[in-house]
Every structure is written in structure tokens, then in C-alpha cells.
Design a protein around this motif. Structure first.
Motif, PDB file in Angstrom:
ATOM      1  N   LEU A 255       0.791  -1.227   0.000  1.00 41.74           N
ATOM      2  CA  LEU A 255       0.000   0.000   0.000  1.00 41.74           C
ATOM      3  C   LEU A 255       0.824   1.280   0.000  1.00 41.74           C
ATOM      4  CD1 LEU A 255      -2.645  -1.036   2.705  1.00 41.74           C
ATOM      5  CD2 LEU A 255      -2.890  -1.143   0.209  1.00 41.74           C
ATOM      6  N   SER A 256       2.124   1.152   0.274  1.00 39.57           N
ATOM      7  CA  SER A 256       2.914   2.366   0.419  1.00 39.57           C
ATOM      8  C   SER A 256       4.163   2.281  -0.472  1.00 39.57           C
ATOM      9  CB  SER A 256       3.298   2.573   1.890  1.00 39.57           C
ATOM     10  OG  SER A 256       3.789   3.870   2.104  1.00 39.57           O
ATOM     11  N   THR A 257       5.181   3.040  -0.120  1.00 42.94           N
ATOM     12  CA  THR A 257       6.379   3.145  -0.950  1.00 42.94           C
ATOM     13  C   THR A 257       7.546   2.396  -0.315  1.00 42.94           C
ATOM     14  OG1 THR A 257       7.155   5.148   0.179  1.00 42.94           O
ATOM     15  CG2 THR A 257       5.620   5.428  -1.667  1.00 42.94           C
ATOM     16  N   PRO A 258       8.574   2.062  -1.103  1.00 39.81           N
ATOM     17  CA  PRO A 258       9.765   1.443  -0.519  1.00 39.81           C
ATOM     18  C   PRO A 258      10.417   2.303   0.555  1.00 39.81           C
ATOM     19  CG  PRO A 258       9.775   1.188  -2.903  1.00 39.81           C
ATOM     20  CD  PRO A 258       8.643   2.102  -2.572  1.00 39.81           C
ATOM     21  N   THR A 259      10.309   3.616   0.402  1.00 37.93           N
ATOM     22  CA  THR A 259      10.874   4.506   1.424  1.00 37.93           C
ATOM     23  C   THR A 259      10.165   4.322   2.765  1.00 37.93           C
ATOM     24  OG1 THR A 259      11.466   6.141  -0.254  1.00 37.93           O
ATOM     25  CG2 THR A 259      11.334   6.904   2.020  1.00 37.93           C
ATOM     26  N   ASP A 260       8.824   4.253   2.732  1.00 33.81           N
ATOM     27  CA  ASP A 260       8.066   4.019   3.959  1.00 33.81           C
ATOM     28  C   ASP A 260       8.440   2.670   4.573  1.00 33.81           C
ATOM     29  OD1 ASP A 260       6.722   6.399   3.938  1.00 33.81           O
ATOM     30  OD2 ASP A 260       4.942   5.621   2.928  1.00 33.81           O
ATOM     31  N   LEU A 261       8.622   1.673   3.728  1.00 32.50           N
ATOM     32  CA  LEU A 261       8.996   0.352   4.232  1.00 32.50           C
ATOM     33  C   LEU A 261      10.363   0.390   4.901  1.00 32.50           C
ATOM     34  CD1 LEU A 261       8.130  -2.614   4.400  1.00 32.50           C
ATOM     35  CD2 LEU A 261       9.218  -2.988   2.177  1.00 32.50           C
ATOM     36  N   ALA A 262      11.295   1.126   4.306  1.00 29.24           N
ATOM     37  CA  ALA A 262      12.626   1.259   4.899  1.00 29.24           C
ATOM     38  C   ALA A 262      12.564   2.018   6.225  1.00 29.24           C
ATOM     39  CB  ALA A 262      13.568   1.959   3.930  1.00 29.24           C
ATOM     40  N   GLU A 263      11.743   3.081   6.274  1.00 28.83           N
ATOM     41  CA  GLU A 263      11.591   3.840   7.514  1.00 28.83           C
ATOM     42  C   GLU A 263      11.016   2.962   8.620  1.00 28.83           C
ATOM     43  OE1 GLU A 263       9.197   7.220   6.674  1.00 28.83           O
ATOM     44  OE2 GLU A 263      10.681   8.147   5.336  1.00 28.83           O
ATOM     45  N   TYR A 264       9.991   2.197   8.268  1.00 27.59           N
ATOM     46  CA  TYR A 264       9.393   1.295   9.256  1.00 27.59           C
ATOM     47  C   TYR A 264      10.426   0.279   9.754  1.00 27.59           C
ATOM     48  CZ  TYR A 264       6.679  -2.554  11.196  1.00 27.59           C
ATOM     49  OH  TYR A 264       6.214  -3.549  12.019  1.00 27.59           O
ATOM     50  N   GLY A 265      11.177  -0.314   8.822  1.00 27.99           N
ATOM     51  CA  GLY A 265      12.164  -1.324   9.213  1.00 27.99           C
ATOM     52  C   GLY A 265      13.209  -0.782  10.165  1.00 27.99           C
ATOM     53  N   LEU A 266      13.705   0.426   9.900  1.00 26.31           N
ATOM     54  CA  LEU A 266      14.714   1.019  10.771  1.00 26.31           C
ATOM     55  C   LEU A 266      14.120   1.359  12.132  1.00 26.31           C
ATOM     56  CD1 LEU A 266      17.502   2.145  11.310  1.00 26.31           C
ATOM     57  CD2 LEU A 266      16.801   4.296  10.214  1.00 26.31           C
ATOM     58  N   GLY A 267      12.946   2.002  12.142  1.00 26.91           N
ATOM     59  CA  GLY A 267      12.332   2.355  13.418  1.00 26.91           C
ATOM     60  C   GLY A 267      12.010   1.140  14.258  1.00 26.91           C
ATOM     61  N   PHE A 268      11.454   0.111  13.625  1.00 26.38           N
ATOM     62  CA  PHE A 268      11.118  -1.105  14.364  1.00 26.38           C
ATOM     63  C   PHE A 268      12.368  -1.762  14.931  1.00 26.38           C
ATOM     64  CE2 PHE A 268       9.780  -5.485  14.970  1.00 26.38           C
ATOM     65  CZ  PHE A 268       8.509  -5.329  15.495  1.00 26.38           C
ATOM     66  N   SER A 269      13.468  -1.766  14.161  1.00 31.05           N
ATOM     67  CA  SER A 269      14.709  -2.371  14.646  1.00 31.05           C
ATOM     68  C   SER A 269      15.230  -1.652  15.880  1.00 31.05           C
ATOM     69  CB  SER A 269      15.768  -2.343  13.535  1.00 31.05           C
ATOM     70  OG  SER A 269      15.360  -3.124  12.437  1.00 31.05           O
ATOM     71  N   LEU A 385      -7.605  -1.579  10.656  1.00 28.77           N
ATOM     72  CA  LEU A 385      -7.192  -0.261  11.133  1.00 28.77           C
ATOM     73  C   LEU A 385      -5.834   0.136  10.545  1.00 28.77           C
ATOM     74  CD1 LEU A 385      -7.961   2.059  13.016  1.00 28.77           C
ATOM     75  CD2 LEU A 385      -6.851   0.840  14.886  1.00 28.77           C
ATOM     76  N   SER A 386      -4.912  -0.836  10.510  1.00 29.10           N
ATOM     77  CA  SER A 386      -3.580  -0.547   9.965  1.00 29.10           C
ATOM     78  C   SER A 386      -3.655  -0.254   8.473  1.00 29.10           C
ATOM     79  CB  SER A 386      -2.644  -1.734  10.221  1.00 29.10           C
ATOM     80  OG  SER A 386      -2.444  -1.930  11.607  1.00 29.10           O
ATOM     81  N   TRP A 387      -4.528  -0.950   7.768  1.00 27.18           N
ATOM     82  CA  TRP A 387      -4.719  -0.699   6.333  1.00 27.18           C
ATOM     83  C   TRP A 387      -5.154   0.753   6.101  1.00 27.18           C
ATOM     84  CZ3 TRP A 387      -5.714  -5.012   2.549  1.00 27.18           C
ATOM     85  CH2 TRP A 387      -5.953  -4.537   1.271  1.00 27.18           C
ATOM     86  N   TRP A 388      -6.178   1.175   6.846  1.00 21.03           N
ATOM     87  CA  TRP A 388      -6.695   2.535   6.680  1.00 21.03           C
ATOM     88  C   TRP A 388      -5.656   3.581   7.069  1.00 21.03           C
ATOM     89  CZ3 TRP A 388      -8.066   6.372  10.384  1.00 21.03           C
ATOM     90  CH2 TRP A 388      -8.743   7.475   9.834  1.00 21.03           C
ATOM     91  N   LEU A 389      -4.967   3.363   8.185  1.00 21.36           N
ATOM     92  CA  LEU A 389      -3.978   4.338   8.650  1.00 21.36           C
ATOM     93  C   LEU A 389      -2.761   4.396   7.733  1.00 21.36           C
ATOM     94  CD1 LEU A 389      -4.147   3.752  12.504  1.00 21.36           C
ATOM     95  CD2 LEU A 389      -4.798   5.822  11.277  1.00 21.36           C
TER      96      LEU A 389
END
Length: 436
Positions: A255-269, A385-389
Motif C-alpha cells: 500500500l505504500s512506498t519502498p521509502t516508507d517500508l525502509a523507515e518502518y524497518g529502521l524504526g522497528f529495529s 485499522l492498519s490498512w486505513w492508517l
């Protein structure tokens, strides 16, 4: 709890440093393809959280609730039943692995990440070694039940050094073909660590291992204690929770961009360092509440829940304040974390931390059964909820959705159940006390 949290921090620090060396060796001598297959095959264990069929909960409650587990007949019969179940589960999973190999199904199941030559054989070796580990891992549950969770964590911390040593030996001895079987060596190290944990656990319970092993084979004459009342609900929870909590990356990928995925991965780590520490300290409470139930003591988890929540909030806030300096260094300026993602990660760590003592209180059969419906409800709620957000705010969306889902489907029901159960237990205890 302090020993468990300290042991976890020590293990994460050492493992992180050792893993850097291992990754460099693997990539430098075996290439990206071998490293990709290693990561793919190691993840098989994460896809099989149901493998022990929830038997760990039965072990924890039985051993922790006994005054003398080494001589307790109920503990012996519980372990007999548990070993029979996990051995049968391991045999069935190994048989499935053999059938998949013979049918040539590993590339279909695992995709193009497998190496053409060694991939299927390595996958089968990993499954067989994982199945061998299942009965050996019972000892690690016993250590937690005995109040030695920190010992279990330290023993498990040997995984990274053992794997790094194996890779170094392969490189030094010219084991060129060993690159395809790196994951199998990792699983073999896991089996060795589980065996060490069992030895350490049973040395604390003289004679119990001999009696259990003697009775395991006497299926007709020795019946194991009933374990499904605890193991069944725990199995459902171990299946549902990963589904509810591990779909964030998939949502961002679709649903989003590779940049968002990278941001999520770093923050979660970064924030996983806090969540893993909280988890290590929280699990140490399971035997505390199990022992209190067995002795009739009424022990409230609300004070510990508040302490966990406040402590996690402080640590998460400090980490959030450090992110503007930490993130550019770690990502070399390629990734930034916005307010939604940072706030969502802080909220998720806090609600999970506050929920841990409540969850450890609800580890008897009734408490585990109570948790099943709200956790099953959490799966579609979190996903929707996560889909919508995600569509609204990007990388922070699924994290905020998970935090809300945990608060509504775990923390709030836990507060309700624990409060009601404490009132019931106190009333029952008051009736048993002699009148003045």
C-alpha cells in the motif's frame, strides 16, 4: 526480572557485534545468494510457532506451581505427556519435510531464494534439526519455571558465537560448498543450545530426568497428566498473535512506498531493543504468578503493570529524543522517521509493556481461555485499522494501528479480567480465614 532484562541486554550487545563478523564472513566468502538462502531458511522456525502445540505453557505452570518439582508426581506426569506430544509433533513435521523434498516442493514453497543445487537438501536438513530441537527445548521452559529465566537467556545467547565460529572454521578450512548449508549449521547450533539448557535444567531437579525418560516409553502403563486445558488456548494465542502483529511490512509493501517500508524497518529495529528487554523481564513473571496460584496467595499484577508501563514510557521517550542524532548515523542520511512513526512506536512499546504483567497473571487455564476471543478479534481489527492508517499517514500507520489494537484487545480486557479475578480470589480467601 532485573536479571532477565540485564541478561537480555548483554546477549543483544554481544550477539550484535558477533553477527556483524558473521555477516561479513558469509558475504565475503560465499556471496549474496548464499546469505539470502541462509536468511530464508532460518525464517522457517518463525513460520512454525505451533510446532510444540502449546506444551510450553503446561510445563511452566506445572513446574512453577510445585513446591518440590523434582519429586512431584504431577510434574513428572506432565513432562511425560509433554515429551510424548512434542516428539510426535516433531516426527510428523519431519515426515512432511521429507515428502516436500521428494515431491520437489521446496522451490514452490520458499521461492527463488533457494540455491539450485543445495537448497532443497539444506531446507530438509533445517526442518529435521528443528524437529530434533523440539523435545530438547523443554528444558528451557523448565529453567524459566524455576525462576532462572536469566540462565535460559544467557544459554540462548551462545547461538551467535557458535554460528560465527562455525563460519570461521568453514572459511579457514576451505569449506567452499558449506555456504549452501549455513542455515543447517545454525539449526544444529540451536539443537546444541537446547540440549545444554535441558542439562542445566534437569541438574537442578535430581532424578527427574531419569524417571521421565523411563516413563515416556511406557505408553500403556504410564499416562501423562492432562495438558490440553492450558496448551490448547496457548497454542491458539501463539498462532493468532504473530498474524495480528506481523502483517505491517506486508501492508506497507502493498500500500505504500519502498521509502516508507525502509523507515518502518529502521524504526522497528531500534525500538525492538526495548520490546525485547521488556519481554525478557515480563516472561520472568510467569512462574511468580503460577507459584502464587498454587499456594493460594492473592498477588495483584497492577502495580507491576504500572511500573512496566512507566519504565517503558521513560525509555521509549529517551530513545525518541535521541532519534534525530541516531537515525542519520545508522542510515547514512538515507532514511528519516516522522512523528507518526516515532509516536506509534513509543505507544506500542508502552501498551505492550503495561500488558505483560497482566498477561503473565492470566496464564492459568481460565485466564488463557479468556484471552482467546479478544486476541482472535485483534487479527481483523489490527489489519483493517492498519490498512486505513497506512493510506492516511504512511509508515506510521500500521504501528499506530497495532498500538490501538493491543490496547483494545489485550490491555483493556486484561484489566477487566484481572480485576474481577482478584476480587473473586480475595473473597474466597476471606471466607477461608477464621473469624476473630
Amino acid at each position: 526480572m532485573g536479571r532477565s532484562a540485564g541478561a537480555k541486554l548483554l546477549v543483544m550487545g554481544v550477539s550484535g557485534l558477533v553477527s556483524i563478523v558473521s555477516i561479513r564472513l558469509v558475504l565475503g566468502h560465499y556471496g549474496v545468494e548464499a546469505y539470502a538462502q541462509y536468511g530464508l531458511l532460518v525464517s522457517i522456525a518463525a513460520l512454525l510457532p505451533f510446532a510444540d502445540l502449546g506444551m510450553g505453557a503446561a510445563v511452566l505452570n506445572s513446574v512453577a506451581g510445585s513446591d518440590d518439582p523434582a519429586r512431584d508426581d504431577h510434574v513428572r506426569r506432565t513432562l511425560v505427556g509433554v515429551y510424548r506430544v512434542v516428539a510426535l509433533s516433531g516426527l510428523l513435521l519431519a515426515a512432511v519435510g521429507v515428502l516436500v523434498t521428494l515431491a520437489g516442493g521446496w522451490p514452490v514453497l520458499l521461492g527463488d531464494g533457494l540455491l539450485p543445487g543445495s537448497g532443497p537438501a539444506a531446507a530438509l536438513a533445517c526442518v529435521v534439526l528443528f524437529c530434533l530441537t523440539l523435545p530438547l527445548a523443554v528444558g528451557q521452559r523448565i529453567l524459566t519455571a524455576l525462576g532462572r529465566n536469566h540462565v535460559r537467556i544467557l544459554v540462548q545467547g551462545l547461538a551467535s558465537p557458535i554460528f560465527a565460529t562455525t563460519v570461521a572454521v568453514l572459511v579457514l578450512t576451505g569449506g567452499g560448498r558449506g555456504g549452501g548449508y549455513l542455515a543447517a549449521f545454525s539449526y544444529a547450533g540451536g539443537a546444541l543450545i537446547a540440549a545444554v539448557g535441558s542439562v542445566v535444567a534437569f541438574r537442578s531437579l535430581p532424578g527427574l530426568a531419569r524417571r521421565v525418560l523411563h516413563d515416556v516409553w511406557r505408553v500403556r502403563s504410564v499416562r501423562g497428566a492432562p495438558v490440553l486445558g492450558v496448551a490448547g488456548p496457548w497454542l491458539v494465542l501463539t498462532l493468532a498473535l504473530p498474524v495480528a502483529m506481523q502483517t505491517d511490512r506486508l501492508l506497507l509493501s502493498h500500500l505504500s512506498t519502498p521509502t516508507d517500508l525502509a523507515e518502518y524497518g529502521l524504526g522497528f529495529s531500534l525500538f525492538s531493543l526495548l520490546s525485547q528487554t521488556v519481554s525478557a523481564a515480563g516472561v520472568a513473571l510467569w512462574p511468580v504468578f503460577a507459584r502464587a496460584r498454587s499456594t493460594g496467595e492473592v498477588r495483584s499484577p497492577f502495580g507491576m503493570a504500572a511500573a512496566f508501563g512507566v519504565g517503558a514510557a521513560f525509555a521509549a521517550a529517551v530513545l525518541a529524543l535521541l532519534l534525530p542524532w541516531v537515525v542519520p548515523v545508522v542510515s547514512d542520511g538515507a532514511v528519516r522517521l516522522d512523528g507518526w512513526l516515532t509516536g506509534g512506536l513509543v505507544a506500542l512499546v508502552v501498551v505492550q509493556a503495561a500488558n505483560y504483567p497482566l498477561g503473565m497473571y492470566m496464564t492459568d487455564a481460565a485466564g488463557l481461555r479468556f484471552q482467546v476471543p479478544p486476541v482472535l478479534l485483534m487479527v481483523p481489527l489490527n489489519l483493517g485499522l492498519s490498512w486505513w492508517l497506512t493510506l492516511q499517514v504512511g509508515a506510521g500507520g500500521p504501528v499506530v494501528g497495532s498500538a490501538v489494537a493491543v490496547a483494545l484487545c489485550q490491555l483493556a480486557p486484561g484489566v477487566f479480567y484481572v480485576g474481577r479475578d482478584l476480587r473473586r480470589r480475595r473473597a474466597s480467601r476471606a471466607e477461608l480465614l477464621p473469624l476473630p
